[in-house]
Design an enzyme around this catalytic site. Sequence first.
Site, PDB file in Angstrom:
ATOM      1  N   ASP A 124      -1.465   7.670  -0.535  1.00 56.39           N
ATOM      2  CA  ASP A 124      -0.103   8.058  -0.932  1.00 56.39           C
ATOM      3  C   ASP A 124       0.025   8.355  -2.425  1.00 56.39           C
ATOM      4  O   ASP A 124       1.072   8.818  -2.862  1.00 56.39           O
ATOM      5  CB  ASP A 124       0.880   6.937  -0.569  1.00 56.39           C
ATOM      6  CG  ASP A 124       1.061   6.802   0.936  1.00 56.39           C
ATOM      7  OD1 ASP A 124       0.799   7.779   1.649  1.00 56.39           O
ATOM      8  OD2 ASP A 124       1.460   5.719   1.390  1.00 56.39           O
TER       9      ASP A 124
ATOM     10  N   GLU B  79      -2.762  -1.609  -3.089  1.00 58.12           N
ATOM     11  CA  GLU B  79      -1.902  -2.653  -3.634  1.00 58.12           C
ATOM     12  C   GLU B  79      -2.300  -4.046  -3.142  1.00 58.12           C
ATOM     13  O   GLU B  79      -2.470  -4.961  -3.951  1.00 58.12           O
ATOM     14  CB  GLU B  79      -0.485  -2.337  -3.168  1.00 58.12           C
ATOM     15  CG  GLU B  79       0.562  -2.506  -4.211  1.00 58.12           C
ATOM     16  CD  GLU B  79       1.936  -2.431  -3.552  1.00 58.12           C
ATOM     17  OE1 GLU B  79       2.042  -1.838  -2.448  1.00 58.12           O
ATOM     18  OE2 GLU B  79       2.887  -2.977  -4.138  1.00 58.12           O
TER      19      GLU B  79
END
Lengths: 341, 341, 341, 341
Positions: free
Chosen positions: B127, B103
């Site tokens: 994740d 991100e």
Amino acid sequence: MRVGVLTGGGDCPGLNAVIRAVVRKGVSQYGYEFLGFRDGWRGPLENVTTELGIPQVRGILPRGGTILGSSRTNPFKVDGGVERIKENLASNSVDALVAIGGEDTLGVATKLAELGVQVVGVPKTIDNDLNATDFTFGFDTAVNIATEAIDRLHTTAESHHRILVVEVMGRHAGWIALHSGLAGGANVILIPEQPFDMDKVVGYVESRFQTQYSPIIVVSEGASPKEGTFALHNEELDAFGHVRLGGIGNLVAAELEKRTGKEARAVVLGHTQRGGTPTAFDRWLATRFGLHAIEAVHDGAWGQMVALRGTDIVRAPLGDATKELKLVQPELYSEAEVLFG
Amino acid sequence: MRVGVLTGGGDCPGLNAVIRAVVRKGVSQYGYEFLGFRDGWRGPLENVTTELGIPQVRGILPRGGTILGSSRTNPFKVDGGVERIKENLASNSVDALVAIGGEDTLGVATKLAELGVQVVGVPKTIDNDLNATDFTFGFDTAVNIATEAIDRLHTTAESHHRILVVEVMGRHAGWIALHSGLAGGANVILIPEQPFDMDKVVGYVESRFQTQYSPIIVVSEGASPKEGTFALHNEELDAFGHVRLGGIGNLVAAELEKRTGKEARAVVLGHTQRGGTPTAFDRWLATRFGLHAIEAVHDGAWGQMVALRGTDIVRAPLGDATKELKLVQPELYSEAEVLFG
Amino acid sequence: MRVGVLTGGGDCPGLNAVIRAVVRKGVSQYGYEFLGFRDGWRGPLENVTTELGIPQVRGILPRGGTILGSSRTNPFKVDGGVERIKENLASNSVDALVAIGGEDTLGVATKLAELGVQVVGVPKTIDNDLNATDFTFGFDTAVNIATEAIDRLHTTAESHHRILVVEVMGRHAGWIALHSGLAGGANVILIPEQPFDMDKVVGYVESRFQTQYSPIIVVSEGASPKEGTFALHNEELDAFGHVRLGGIGNLVAAELEKRTGKEARAVVLGHTQRGGTPTAFDRWLATRFGLHAIEAVHDGAWGQMVALRGTDIVRAPLGDATKELKLVQPELYSEAEVLFG
Amino acid sequence: MRVGVLTGGGDCPGLNAVIRAVVRKGVSQYGYEFLGFRDGWRGPLENVTTELGIPQVRGILPRGGTILGSSRTNPFKVDGGVERIKENLASNSVDALVAIGGEDTLGVATKLAELGVQVVGVPKTIDNDLNATDFTFGFDTAVNIATEAIDRLHTTAESHHRILVVEVMGRHAGWIALHSGLAGGANVILIPEQPFDMDKVVGYVESRFQTQYSPIIVVSEGASPKEGTFALHNEELDAFGHVRLGGIGNLVAAELEKRTGKEARAVVLGHTQRGGTPTAFDRWLATRFGLHAIEAVHDGAWGQMVALRGTDIVRAPLGDATKELKLVQPELYSEAEVLFG
């Protein structure tokens, strides 16, 4: 509702995970009862059944093989086979069938569905060559086993300036070779879809030796050379034109040794690729296939099978699985080819 | 063409596989040159570079970590950061950048692309919580490590009628817990997206003891209880409201021990989940991401990143990755819930 | 003191762990300098050296193979070989040698020690067939790889009522077959020390099928049948009387198929058994061998090698290693035989 | 002859392998019958038995845990316990007992043997801290699991310049820490036998950061700091003076973070170390222990246990196992210490 379950064809890590998910969800969510049929279609054909409920599926999630056994019995090749199956389903009060299997097993399921048997399918093939689903369970396990073998071969190849050939499963489709070859950093990958040019393979091997590294060749058991580039003796081909006695891996190794003057050795992983505990991916996929198969039973989606599309489990007509094999397309092979040598 | 490569954010098995594929295809197919920037955006910001070519990427495919190092440096939080990056790219004659990260790293890439930097992205998060791609590499490795741990705990739980709690990674999204919990046959899976009801967890645990089997609870590090059902002391929460000192796993174990009278133990897998050699799936995915990233460079697809959709590698706008987290949706959690207890 | 290090013979997981321990202890405890000789005795013979110090041994502990390379060069078969070695040691100011290798490499070391070269030995053989030490490193790794393969084969054998034959390393000694066969629960173990009676093997296989389980046969590559019990064709034996073209595993499988009417398949693990990361046991043993070898150098214990006795590392005359092979004794084989069938 | 079998104390990979070998050899070679007692000494005390024969031991060789269950019941702490055991053995026509267990279980066996019960022992402890045997089964499995974890942590430690602390089992003896620390290349190993000096640990960590590598500390759960070097708060010690709430691993990590200013994280492997499938070494050792235990029964060697010495299985008086713990001696720790930092 009483649901029969069977597993057919070659075994595959994840079969037990499917059975467990089918039974656990069926019992706890819908209150279904279950009956196991043994050894694929032989079970309903010859009325060989086995108890199947929560106690039978405890602890089987991580186990390879299938608690129901398997076979390649085809009821359509047996006189009155279909009638006997219908009778045995009725006499056992079985309302619906979950058939877990590959091309052959699902082919039978397709025809039985057309004849009114209430059946849903779960696709299974270690070779990953079934259409209509992105992946089949068992494939990831096989690829990991082959990749670990390739990893181990790298250090030994390098310490001795040696050629190592790894023969993996895949009679018609090269998926296991392609994925494990990419993952293991093989120097050449040979698949059934692309007859190979032995001169080119020798070229890759020789250019590899010009670095400090040693070549590892991954070859599908069903791969074969382009005519004229590789002297296979007639007696080394069986009735189907397949290489026999030690397989294509040994032949490629022998040929490379002859042409390059370097020692070459073959590793034949064989059935180690289809046994043992499934990877997490295969257990996840198999479990979700099982959960959705029983959902399909609940919805009466007869003649349908479950399939993976992206991260979704969807339904597809049983016939889709068996229409044609999913082969490695030339552009995908080319994508990998840039890493050869 | 001279291409810079950097890796940012937390490390993840598969980073080296991406770097290798980018360099090998770039050199052999397009004749590109490469330059490595060290430690994420710190590299181009502070002009810390490292040689990057075929010799540097030999043998790195199976290695965890990243040969380029990593950091969480954000050039937009540094005065004149963007200008310095542009200058350093220019002074190194770097025409294009391949930015591999999550991100934050891709967020910086998105903004730099808008400011005219020629950059393509490769998504990375252990994740699996990035939108626009079905899976990210590293995730499958983490899930397999957690699943193997759960497998091992089953036998010891059963021999001693003991509760075992496994804390896995996942601060905001429960993907690792969900997949490893399904694959490992956990009896309860607790994820950040679904605050848990401690009474219900106790219920599952107690019903499990009524079989001969023992309960295993998988809990994401970011999971938290519904208010009122679990007495967390204030001092056990850190500034962000997250559980600290041994983590939520230890707290759940302590609470279960208190409420059920059975011995409970926690296992905290921590960073073992993000280190070491990647699985075959992650190497395959990372390698294909790398091959397609350099294709995107060749096509001048600036501001785009590569992504997995089904079995295809596609391109998506860099902004898509960072718009919002991909969370476990309630219906997917319910699908798993039928196997609890 | 300046110490040369070399590794000879077949590679073996743990070689790098020895090198690392030798160098780290030598540098930090005694302030020694090191020089690597490449490719076994070829290094000092042809003066092919490589830098060897703390930086070169960082990170090599878990890596298979040997950073020094290996070969089977024998300086006693080269004119003036011994003189050239002495000259090259002198010209490199090398005072002492640590020679890591098997029968051949240590055989050379023994003779050189008699000729005044200051050498200590570290025994190495994946086959575990060196006398004077309880175990050699690499063996435990090979046994684990073979055992994992056998584990995987059990489920697939059972699902299909199939015979599976696993060929493992061991040309003269059956240690790998014996240990992996015991650990994997093989139904028959065939070793070079005990020519096998094919009729008896068929008997075990058939009695196994009377249970619900399927037979797995582990066979050393060097095992051979008693005369008259197994029709090997002449052309299937090589000049040394060893079975060739696919090996004894394939021949046993073919013969069993013929005699029992059941499908039989062979798996040939080959060089996967000697590559890749060593087990914890092998790293522990190799590291301790390295630590004690440099202690032997410090003590001037020339002509000695390190050895494992119980949990102690002791010293033994180099000649002891090479006097005769350590074979599986009949009583030990009988101990295992009670579990056959 | 009718032989009872029981397993006591903490579970350990290999228990099932012992049971299988005992039963298979007992049945096939001596025609013995068997009876399982459940949950250690609770079985004969409370007459809780279970069928035990060839069918019950099929397929259990690779399985962790124990099919007989376990407990820490001590019949000498129960009024009339010994009499009840004798009565229950008699009423079940059990002539002899094979007791598989650690210090406590074998301590009971020792006293029962003195009171005329015909019992032989098999030593078991995952911690490897029993005297009279070179190794116990289960230990090698635990060490391999810890080593794999350390392997994985290396890459992630390095990519982020982070300290990683791995807490392993070992309340009184540091064998698991010592072996896995050596095998994994840990930078510091902390064991119960050697109270550690926190200043020295900080020194190792800081010197490690001066290389490009990152420190990994392996700590036994029972390790503790020298007084005055580490600020443990009183409330963090339990009644026995052991560290609680997350354990010594978390405390060492917290302290290192405080003193070095570097991020530190702890991994607590916990019960993953004692579950799951045994390594080949443990299966080999457990199987041989079982074979020799039934031989001891056949010989009427009551009050004896089996033990490993070098590669031989020998007999030792039961009392020897429990006289005192086998601890890591200072000179062995020093041997490893040269690799610290």
